[in-house]
Design a protein around this motif. Structure first.
Motif, PDB file in Angstrom:
ATOM      1  N   ASP A   1      58.459  40.847  19.180  1.00  0.00           N
ATOM      2  CA  ASP A   1      57.510  41.137  18.098  1.00  0.00           C
ATOM      3  C   ASP A   1      56.261  41.785  18.679  1.00  0.00           C
ATOM      4  OD1 ASP A   1      55.881  41.214  15.878  1.00  0.00           O
ATOM      5  OD2 ASP A   1      56.307  39.159  15.245  1.00  0.00           O
ATOM      6  N   ILE A   2      56.316  43.080  18.925  1.00  0.00           N
ATOM      7  CA  ILE A   2      55.198  43.788  19.545  1.00  0.00           C
ATOM      8  C   ILE A   2      53.941  43.762  18.669  1.00  0.00           C
ATOM      9  CG2 ILE A   2      54.398  46.006  20.462  1.00  0.00           C
ATOM     10  CD1 ILE A   2      56.451  44.586  22.203  1.00  0.00           C
ATOM     11  N   PRO A   3      54.032  43.997  17.338  1.00  0.00           N
ATOM     12  CA  PRO A   3      52.811  43.924  16.522  1.00  0.00           C
ATOM     13  C   PRO A   3      52.087  42.593  16.663  1.00  0.00           C
ATOM     14  CG  PRO A   3      54.570  44.955  15.260  1.00  0.00           C
ATOM     15  CD  PRO A   3      55.200  44.431  16.535  1.00  0.00           C
ATOM     16  N   ASN A   4      52.841  41.500  16.729  1.00  0.00           N
ATOM     17  CA  ASN A   4      52.239  40.183  16.897  1.00  0.00           C
ATOM     18  C   ASN A   4      51.576  40.053  18.264  1.00  0.00           C
ATOM     19  OD1 ASN A   4      51.758  37.819  15.428  1.00  0.00           O
ATOM     20  ND2 ASN A   4      53.360  36.704  16.506  1.00  0.00           N
ATOM     21  N   ILE A   5      52.200  40.642  19.280  1.00  0.00           N
ATOM     22  CA  ILE A   5      51.638  40.607  20.628  1.00  0.00           C
ATOM     23  C   ILE A   5      50.325  41.386  20.673  1.00  0.00           C
ATOM     24  CG2 ILE A   5      51.994  41.384  23.008  1.00  0.00           C
ATOM     25  CD1 ILE A   5      54.968  40.735  22.622  1.00  0.00           C
TER      26      ILE A   5
ATOM     27  N   TYR B   1      67.553  33.729  23.766  1.00  0.00           N
ATOM     28  CA  TYR B   1      66.172  33.965  23.334  1.00  0.00           C
ATOM     29  C   TYR B   1      65.300  32.903  23.981  1.00  0.00           C
ATOM     30  CZ  TYR B   1      61.961  34.170  20.473  1.00  0.00           C
ATOM     31  OH  TYR B   1      60.649  34.270  20.070  1.00  0.00           O
ATOM     32  N   ARG B   2      64.168  33.345  24.532  1.00  0.00           N
ATOM     33  CA  ARG B   2      63.279  32.390  25.180  1.00  0.00           C
ATOM     34  C   ARG B   2      61.849  32.604  24.716  1.00  0.00           C
ATOM     35  NH1 ARG B   2      60.038  31.687  29.615  1.00  0.00           N
ATOM     36  NH2 ARG B   2      60.280  33.815  30.370  1.00  0.00           N
ATOM     37  N   SER B   3      61.243  31.535  24.223  1.00  0.00           N
ATOM     38  CA  SER B   3      59.841  31.599  23.817  1.00  0.00           C
ATOM     39  C   SER B   3      58.947  31.558  25.045  1.00  0.00           C
ATOM     40  CB  SER B   3      59.493  30.424  22.897  1.00  0.00           C
ATOM     41  OG  SER B   3      60.196  30.512  21.687  1.00  0.00           O
ATOM     42  N   LEU B   4      57.902  32.359  25.007  1.00  0.00           N
ATOM     43  CA  LEU B   4      56.916  32.327  26.078  1.00  0.00           C
ATOM     44  C   LEU B   4      56.106  31.041  25.944  1.00  0.00           C
ATOM     45  CD1 LEU B   4      56.283  34.507  28.247  1.00  0.00           C
ATOM     46  CD2 LEU B   4      54.306  35.134  26.867  1.00  0.00           C
ATOM     47  N   ASN B   5      55.900  30.337  27.056  1.00  0.00           N
ATOM     48  CA  ASN B   5      55.106  29.113  26.984  1.00  0.00           C
ATOM     49  C   ASN B   5      53.859  29.242  27.858  1.00  0.00           C
ATOM     50  OD1 ASN B   5      55.606  27.962  29.719  1.00  0.00           O
ATOM     51  ND2 ASN B   5      57.728  27.882  28.996  1.00  0.00           N
ATOM     52  N   LYS B   6      52.976  28.298  27.735  1.00  0.00           N
ATOM     53  CA  LYS B   6      51.654  28.405  28.349  1.00  0.00           C
ATOM     54  C   LYS B   6      51.688  28.402  29.879  1.00  0.00           C
ATOM     55  CE  LYS B   6      50.714  23.429  27.982  1.00  0.00           C
ATOM     56  NZ  LYS B   6      49.782  22.416  27.418  1.00  0.00           N
ATOM     57  N   ASP B   7      52.795  27.949  30.453  1.00  0.00           N
ATOM     58  CA  ASP B   7      52.886  27.906  31.908  1.00  0.00           C
ATOM     59  C   ASP B   7      53.438  29.206  32.503  1.00  0.00           C
ATOM     60  OD1 ASP B   7      51.965  25.244  32.014  1.00  0.00           O
ATOM     61  OD2 ASP B   7      53.969  24.506  31.550  1.00  0.00           O
TER      62      ASP B   7
ATOM     63  N   GLY C   1      51.239  33.792  27.718  1.00  0.00           N
ATOM     64  CA  GLY C   1      51.800  32.561  27.175  1.00  0.00           C
ATOM     65  C   GLY C   1      50.727  31.514  26.921  1.00  0.00           C
ATOM     66  N   GLU C   2      49.749  31.470  27.795  1.00  0.00           N
ATOM     67  CA  GLU C   2      48.633  30.528  27.611  1.00  0.00           C
ATOM     68  C   GLU C   2      47.845  30.859  26.349  1.00  0.00           C
ATOM     69  OE1 GLU C   2      44.722  28.978  30.136  1.00  0.00           O
ATOM     70  OE2 GLU C   2      46.243  30.235  31.099  1.00  0.00           O
ATOM     71  N   ALA C   3      47.611  32.175  26.119  1.00  0.00           N
ATOM     72  CA  ALA C   3      46.880  32.593  24.922  1.00  0.00           C
ATOM     73  C   ALA C   3      47.701  32.336  23.663  1.00  0.00           C
ATOM     74  CB  ALA C   3      46.519  34.070  25.031  1.00  0.00           C
ATOM     75  N   ALA C   4      49.023  32.575  23.737  1.00  0.00           N
ATOM     76  CA  ALA C   4      49.889  32.327  22.577  1.00  0.00           C
ATOM     77  C   ALA C   4      49.833  30.864  22.185  1.00  0.00           C
ATOM     78  CB  ALA C   4      51.318  32.744  22.906  1.00  0.00           C
ATOM     79  N   ASP C   5      49.829  29.978  23.173  1.00  0.00           N
ATOM     80  CA  ASP C   5      49.735  28.545  22.894  1.00  0.00           C
ATOM     81  C   ASP C   5      48.374  28.206  22.292  1.00  0.00           C
ATOM     82  OD1 ASP C   5      50.803  25.690  23.412  1.00  0.00           O
ATOM     83  OD2 ASP C   5      48.847  25.683  24.408  1.00  0.00           O
TER      84      ASP C   5
ATOM     85  N   GLY D   1      48.192  29.793  18.666  1.00  0.00           N
ATOM     86  CA  GLY D   1      49.288  29.466  17.763  1.00  0.00           C
ATOM     87  C   GLY D   1      50.205  30.627  17.446  1.00  0.00           C
ATOM     88  N   PHE D   2      50.438  31.511  18.415  1.00  0.00           N
ATOM     89  CA  PHE D   2      51.339  32.647  18.223  1.00  0.00           C
ATOM     90  C   PHE D   2      52.722  32.314  18.792  1.00  0.00           C
ATOM     91  CE2 PHE D   2      47.506  34.702  17.248  1.00  0.00           C
ATOM     92  CZ  PHE D   2      47.729  36.008  16.822  1.00  0.00           C
ATOM     93  N   GLU D   3      53.752  32.795  18.123  1.00  0.00           N
ATOM     94  CA  GLU D   3      55.123  32.667  18.628  1.00  0.00           C
ATOM     95  C   GLU D   3      55.524  34.012  19.245  1.00  0.00           C
ATOM     96  OE1 GLU D   3      58.959  32.138  19.721  1.00  0.00           O
ATOM     97  OE2 GLU D   3      57.510  30.568  19.239  1.00  0.00           O
ATOM     98  N   ILE D   4      55.683  34.008  20.546  1.00  0.00           N
ATOM     99  CA  ILE D   4      56.076  35.221  21.268  1.00  0.00           C
ATOM    100  C   ILE D   4      57.304  34.886  22.086  1.00  0.00           C
ATOM    101  CG2 ILE D   4      55.434  36.815  23.120  1.00  0.00           C
ATOM    102  CD1 ILE D   4      52.565  36.577  22.184  1.00  0.00           C
ATOM    103  N   GLY D   5      58.279  35.765  22.042  1.00  0.00           N
ATOM    104  CA  GLY D   5      59.503  35.471  22.773  1.00  0.00           C
ATOM    105  C   GLY D   5      60.170  36.707  23.326  1.00  0.00           C
ATOM    106  N   ILE D   6      61.170  36.470  24.159  1.00  0.00           N
ATOM    107  CA  ILE D   6      61.937  37.536  24.791  1.00  0.00           C
ATOM    108  C   ILE D   6      63.399  37.378  24.391  1.00  0.00           C
ATOM    109  CG2 ILE D   6      62.632  38.582  26.981  1.00  0.00           C
ATOM    110  CD1 ILE D   6      60.087  37.390  28.202  1.00  0.00           C
ATOM    111  N   LEU D   7      63.969  38.448  23.858  1.00  0.00           N
ATOM    112  CA  LEU D   7      65.367  38.462  23.435  1.00  0.00           C
ATOM    113  C   LEU D   7      66.212  39.086  24.536  1.00  0.00           C
ATOM    114  CD1 LEU D   7      67.541  38.146  21.186  1.00  0.00           C
ATOM    115  CD2 LEU D   7      66.945  40.472  20.465  1.00  0.00           C
TER     116      LEU D   7
END
Length: 268
Positions: free
Chosen positions: A183-187, A232-238, A243-247, A250-256
């Motif tokens: 989801d590039i627009p969300n990123i 599919y893997r969600s980016l996490n804060k670590d 990933g830290e900013a998404a956490d 409250g954004f859901e960012i992932g890699i397909l």
């Protein structure tokens, strides 16, 4: 296997590894990485069943063995690409491991020789931007995010795909699992929240791997015969600062991850 493919001679040969240069095109490793590899990382990667336990990747691996005389794994890296899983299915299936970084190839060879796991397995160093093989010579390539992690962005993707296309034999196969952000627009919105400029990889034209194949000529002289969602893997804060900013926000960012089997068609 390697000698029969060569279009040009290596700049040197060390420990039976053919070396062709362009090391700046690969990942940079140092002695601290070697220590990690030697202290359990390679053993874990070689024995991992991740690809065998997923039906999509298992099907892809079976296709490689069923349809190929041998396979050259591109940008094998510390995980050795798909080779460990191929060897678990058929230890006698011939494989060539390749990477632009010579250190990782030397360390893999050292490790596998110590475990007597070197059967029908050769090593070479080259960049995917300059593959040292003859036109129409390679029966099959494999890769795990080897292209997704190439340098130089879209220019790098096109250059690597052009080299794969040039060196694959007529009706040869390219088997790969590649990744893309979901989801590039969300990123881009998240970077606004971070009050930062987006990374270069997000400001370039965004194209799916399916469309990259087509834009590189796959629509005309290749046929995509296998295309399935692998993971599919969600980016996490670590993972990193993104990933830290998404956490934090409250954004859901992932890699397909998608598995592809692509066939080169004979051109008239």
């Amino acid at each position: 296997m390697i000698e029969n493919l060569l279009e040009k001679q290596p700049s040197s040969i060390e420990d039976d590894i053919y070396i062709f240069g362009n090391i700046e095109d690969g990942d940079c490793f140092d002695d601290s990485d070697v220590e990690i590899w030697r202290n359990g990382c390679f053993e874990k990667n070689w024995n991992d069943n991740y690809f065998l336990e997923n039906k999509v990747s298992r099907d892809l691996l079976n296709k490689i063995i069923r349809e190929g005389q041998f396979v050259v794994d591109l940008a094998s890296g510390p995980g050795m690409g798909l080779i460990p899983s191929l060897k678990k299915i058929d230890s006698s299936f011939p494989c060539v491991a390749s990477d632009a970084n010579l250190m990782v190839m030397k360390e893999w060879k050292r490790y596998l020789e110590s475990k007597s796991q070197i059967n029908e397995l050769e090593f070479t160093q080259f960049s995917v931007f300059d593959i040292p093989f003859k036109d129409n010579s390679v029966p099959a390539y494999s890769s795990f995010i080897g292209l997704s992690n190439t340098r130089k962005g879209n220019i790098g993707y096109k250059k690597a795909l052009a080299e794969i296309h040039r060196t694959l034999a007529d009706n040869g196969m390219f088997f790969t699992i590649e990744s893309e952000w979901n989801d590039i627009p969300n990123i881009l919105k998240l970077f606004e929240k971070m009050n930062q400029q987006p990374w270069n990889c997000f400001t370039e034209k965004q194209t799916s791997w399916h469309d990259r194949f087509i834009e590189s000529g796959f629509e005309i002289i290749f046929e995509i015969i296998f295309e399935k969602k692998f993971d599919y893997r969600s980016l996490n804060k670590d993972d990193n600062e993104l990933g830290e900013a998404a956490d934090k926000f409250g954004f859901e960012i992932g890699i397909l991850f998608t598995a592809y089997g692509v066939k080169k068609r004979r051109t008239e």
